[in-house]
Design an enzyme around this catalytic site. Structure first.
Site, mmCIF file in Angstrom:
data_model
loop_
_atom_site.group_PDB
_atom_site.id
_atom_site.type_symbol
_atom_site.label_atom_id
_atom_site.label_comp_id
_atom_site.label_asym_id
_atom_site.label_seq_id
_atom_site.Cartn_x
_atom_site.Cartn_y
_atom_site.Cartn_z
ATOM 1 N N ARG A 126 -6.688 2.770 17.837
ATOM 2 C CA ARG A 126 -6.359 1.335 17.826
ATOM 3 C C ARG A 126 -6.116 0.773 19.216
ATOM 4 O O ARG A 126 -6.226 -0.439 19.415
ATOM 5 C CB ARG A 126 -5.154 1.066 16.911
ATOM 6 C CG ARG A 126 -5.522 1.172 15.450
ATOM 7 C CD ARG A 126 -4.431 0.741 14.489
ATOM 8 N NE ARG A 126 -5.002 0.688 13.142
ATOM 9 C CZ ARG A 126 -4.308 0.760 12.014
ATOM 10 N NH1 ARG A 126 -2.994 0.863 12.056
ATOM 11 N NH2 ARG A 126 -4.917 0.695 10.854
ATOM 12 N N GLN A 169 4.630 9.844 6.533
ATOM 13 C CA GLN A 169 3.699 10.656 5.744
ATOM 14 C C GLN A 169 4.098 12.127 5.795
ATOM 15 O O GLN A 169 4.069 12.826 4.779
ATOM 16 C CB GLN A 169 2.271 10.466 6.262
ATOM 17 C CG GLN A 169 1.777 9.036 6.064
ATOM 18 C CD GLN A 169 0.402 8.794 6.646
ATOM 19 O OE1 GLN A 169 -0.216 9.696 7.193
ATOM 20 N NE2 GLN A 169 -0.077 7.569 6.533
ATOM 21 N N SER A 212 7.065 10.271 11.408
ATOM 22 C CA SER A 212 5.970 9.974 10.475
ATOM 23 C C SER A 212 6.471 10.026 9.040
ATOM 24 O O SER A 212 6.921 11.071 8.565
ATOM 25 C CB SER A 212 4.835 10.994 10.662
ATOM 26 O OG SER A 212 3.962 10.930 9.546
ATOM 27 N N ARG A 271 -8.713 12.544 11.898
ATOM 28 C CA ARG A 271 -7.262 12.354 12.105
ATOM 29 C C ARG A 271 -6.502 13.674 12.003
ATOM 30 O O ARG A 271 -6.901 14.579 11.276
ATOM 31 C CB ARG A 271 -6.747 11.308 11.102
ATOM 32 C CG ARG A 271 -7.430 9.977 11.355
ATOM 33 C CD ARG A 271 -6.980 8.909 10.407
ATOM 34 N NE ARG A 271 -5.570 8.614 10.566
ATOM 35 C CZ ARG A 271 -4.895 7.798 9.770
ATOM 36 N NH1 ARG A 271 -5.512 7.212 8.755
ATOM 37 N NH2 ARG A 271 -3.621 7.575 9.968
ATOM 38 N N LYS A 331 0.834 -1.207 0.000
ATOM 39 C CA LYS A 331 0.000 0.000 0.000
ATOM 40 C C LYS A 331 0.871 1.261 0.000
ATOM 41 O O LYS A 331 0.652 2.170 -0.807
ATOM 42 C CB LYS A 331 -0.893 -0.064 1.260
ATOM 43 C CG LYS A 331 -1.824 1.094 1.474
ATOM 44 C CD LYS A 331 -2.943 0.695 2.437
ATOM 45 C CE LYS A 331 -2.613 0.857 3.900
ATOM 46 N NZ LYS A 331 -2.484 2.248 4.344
ATOM 47 N N GLY A 353 -5.126 8.201 5.016
ATOM 48 C CA GLY A 353 -4.283 9.263 5.573
ATOM 49 C C GLY A 353 -3.081 9.538 4.679
ATOM 50 O O GLY A 353 -2.662 10.688 4.512
ATOM 51 N N ASP A 387 2.497 -0.372 11.848
ATOM 52 C CA ASP A 387 1.326 -1.022 11.246
ATOM 53 C C ASP A 387 1.210 -2.492 11.644
ATOM 54 O O ASP A 387 0.208 -3.143 11.342
ATOM 55 C CB ASP A 387 1.377 -0.899 9.717
ATOM 56 C CG ASP A 387 1.101 0.537 9.272
ATOM 57 O OD1 ASP A 387 0.560 1.332 10.071
ATOM 58 O OD2 ASP A 387 1.441 0.876 8.120
ATOM 59 N N ARG A 430 3.053 5.927 -3.415
ATOM 60 C CA ARG A 430 4.211 6.731 -3.833
ATOM 61 C C ARG A 430 4.474 6.596 -5.321
ATOM 62 O O ARG A 430 4.780 7.588 -5.997
ATOM 63 C CB ARG A 430 5.440 6.315 -3.017
ATOM 64 C CG ARG A 430 5.333 6.832 -1.577
ATOM 65 C CD ARG A 430 6.204 6.025 -0.649
ATOM 66 N NE ARG A 430 6.278 6.615 0.687
ATOM 67 C CZ ARG A 430 5.363 6.439 1.642
ATOM 68 N NH1 ARG A 430 4.272 5.722 1.408
ATOM 69 N NH2 ARG A 430 5.519 7.000 2.834
HETATM 70 C C1 S3P Z 1 2.480 5.208 6.043
HETATM 71 C C2 S3P Z 1 3.076 5.669 7.180
HETATM 72 C C3 S3P Z 1 2.586 5.331 8.518
HETATM 73 C C4 S3P Z 1 1.678 4.113 8.491
HETATM 74 C C5 S3P Z 1 0.658 4.202 7.410
HETATM 75 C C6 S3P Z 1 1.326 4.301 6.049
HETATM 76 C C7 S3P Z 1 3.040 5.626 4.748
HETATM 77 O O1 S3P Z 1 1.867 6.419 9.040
HETATM 78 O O2 S3P Z 1 1.045 3.925 9.731
HETATM 79 O O3 S3P Z 1 -0.176 3.043 7.407
HETATM 80 O O4 S3P Z 1 2.711 5.014 3.722
HETATM 81 O O5 S3P Z 1 3.818 6.590 4.749
HETATM 82 P P1 S3P Z 1 2.615 7.669 9.749
HETATM 83 O O6 S3P Z 1 3.518 8.257 8.768
HETATM 84 O O7 S3P Z 1 1.522 8.594 10.138
HETATM 85 O O8 S3P Z 1 3.317 7.072 10.923
#
Ligand code: S3P
Length: 428
Positions: free
Chosen positions: A346, A170, A168, A125, A25, A97, A316, A30
């Site tokens: 969670r 993300q 993070s 969120r 995923k 997210g 995760d 990306r």
């Molecule tokens: C992800 C980063 C993680 C992860 C999410 C996917 C990503 O979140 O929990 O399922 O693809 O960059 P965070 O960056 O908020 O920790």
């Protein structure tokens, strides 16, 4: 492939078999975003089949990107850094997210205003974690008390060197993607290592990203080129079968074509610590992402403590890890407050669901303890709209005395639509 709303899980003494898991995923998001930002056509194979990665494609279509999807093969006509079209409707990130936060980094630099919406869970969120650095770069983003919908007024951004307070991937990725659109070098220094797929994917598309310890930097204005890339199997989906095999003695599961990026595979050592046998056979590297086969054999049941420093590498996998204690032993997680702001809270969803399955579990502020006291009675657990909760409950329920029901089981469509079909096959 069946879409279900409740799933009945019949106890099973062991799981056995050979399988592959859906495309990753994180990597799929990306590759889709970078393909759109590159020039020329990209073809992505084994693209993640879940709803989250479709949300990324839908948002990109709304920005004028031509996308064709045939099963898990996705063709994207890149539009370069400046080729997106102003959307005529809000962009819907659904439950994802990653879509909302990474896209915010790109939209902040566009010469138009866009609105990004999400479902009820995503609208709860925290988005300040991306609004703040993008604001420092010159973006103007309106939100409702730090939550979606986000109205992103694109503008000319300037480079920054950002140090997020929360580890993070993300946030790191949003800033780096925004940085591609600046004149100068943008850097992020992470408080702890998080998954590095963005860094590897940038290189695969011909963008240069420099990684120096916990700092990643990119120069703005680079041009990427379309690519033909396979997406490795998702380690976080494989995690549920790895845990099922580890927690049911006599099990053996072989997972092929799974991503082995070291920023994702901390679970392997955790399972070894627990007493399982895990054999890893690296086989190839595609676009900088290693992949191979993992074999997990269940043996003795142990106990585990997960320390705060381990959390970013297991974020995760923590729901799956908790299911290790369903039959025996104890799992305690510390320093995982981030779990409260995932697709559900969670910590609370997991503890409530486990208790409903007859498993002793206690909530702490930033973690929990699960204590397996033999064979749990089974029961009815609600996934709370969270794919990883549905899968963790299903794996835990394999250890019960009598059948259990997972309500809201359809949440698995987010990352693993075929999860329950594969479960049937592995217990047969
Ligand atoms: C992800 C980063 C993680 C992860 C999410 C996917 C990503 O979140 O929990 O399922 O693809 O960059 P965070 O960056 O908020 O920790």
């Amino acid at each position: 492939m069946s879409v279900v709303t409740t799933a009945t899980i019949t106890p099973a003494p062991r799981v056995q078999g050979r399988l592959s898991v859906p495309g990753d995923k994180s990597i799929s998001h990306r590759y889709a975003l970078l393909a759109a930002l590159s020039e020329g056509r990209s073809e992505l194979s084994n693209y993640a089949p879940g709803a989250d990665c479709q949300s990324t494609l839908t948002c990109l279509s709304g920005l004028g990107v031509a996308i064709e999807r045939r099963g898990t093969t996705v063709t994207i006509e890149g539009r370069g850094l400046r080729g997106f079209r102003s959307p005529d409707a809000p962009l819907d990130a659904g439950n994802s997210g990653t879509t909302m936060r990474m896209l915010a980094g790109i939209l902040a630099a566009q010469p138009f205003t866009s609105v990004v919406i999400g479902d009820e869970s995503l609208s709860r969120r925290p988005m300040r974690r991306v609004m703040e650095p993008l604001g420092l770069m010159g973006a103007r983003i309106d939100a409702v008390d730090g939550h979606a919908p986000l109205t992103i007024h694109g503008s000319t951004l300037h480079p920054i060197h950002y140090t997020p307070t929360v580890p993070s991937a993300q946030v790191k990725s949003a800033v780096i993607l925004a940085g591609l659109h600046t004149e100068g070098t943008t850097a992020v220094t992470e408080p702890a290592q998080t998954r590095d797929h963005t860094e590897r994917a940038l290189a695969a598309f011909g963008f240069e990203a420099i990684v120096d310890g916990l700092t990643v930097s990119v120069r703005g204005g680079q041009r990427g080129r379309g690519q033909t890339l396979p997406v490795p199997g998702d380690f976080s989906s494989a995690a549920f079968w790895m845990v099922a095999a580890a927690s049911l003695p006599g099990s053996s599961v072989t997972i092929e074509g799974v991503g082995l990026n070291p920023s994702r595979t901390a679970l392997i050592d955790v399972l070894r610590r627990f007493g399982a046998r895990v054999d890893v056979h690296p086989e190839s590297v595609a676009a900088g992402e290693p992949l191979g086969t993992i074999v997990v054999t269940g043996d003795t049941l142990g106990s585990l403590e997960i320390a705060p420093a381990e959390v970013p590498g297991l974020i995760d996998e923590l729901p799956a890890i908790s299911a290790l204690a369903a039959r025996g032993g104890q799992v305690t997680i510390h320093g995982a407050g981030e779990l409260r702001v995932k697709e559900s809270d969670r910590i609370s969803t997991l503890v409530t669901g486990f208790r409903n399955l007859g498993i002793t579990a206690e909530e702490h502020g930033d973690g929990y303890t699960v204590r397996g006291g033999g064979t749990p009675r089974g029961g009815v657990a609600h996934a709370g709209g969270d794919h990883r909760m549905a899968m963790a409950f299903a794996v835990a329920a394999l250890s019960a005395q009598s059948p259990s029901v997972i309500e809201g089981a359809e949440a698995v469509v987010i990352s693993y639509p075929g999860f329950f079909d594969t479960l049937q096959r592995l217990v047969a």
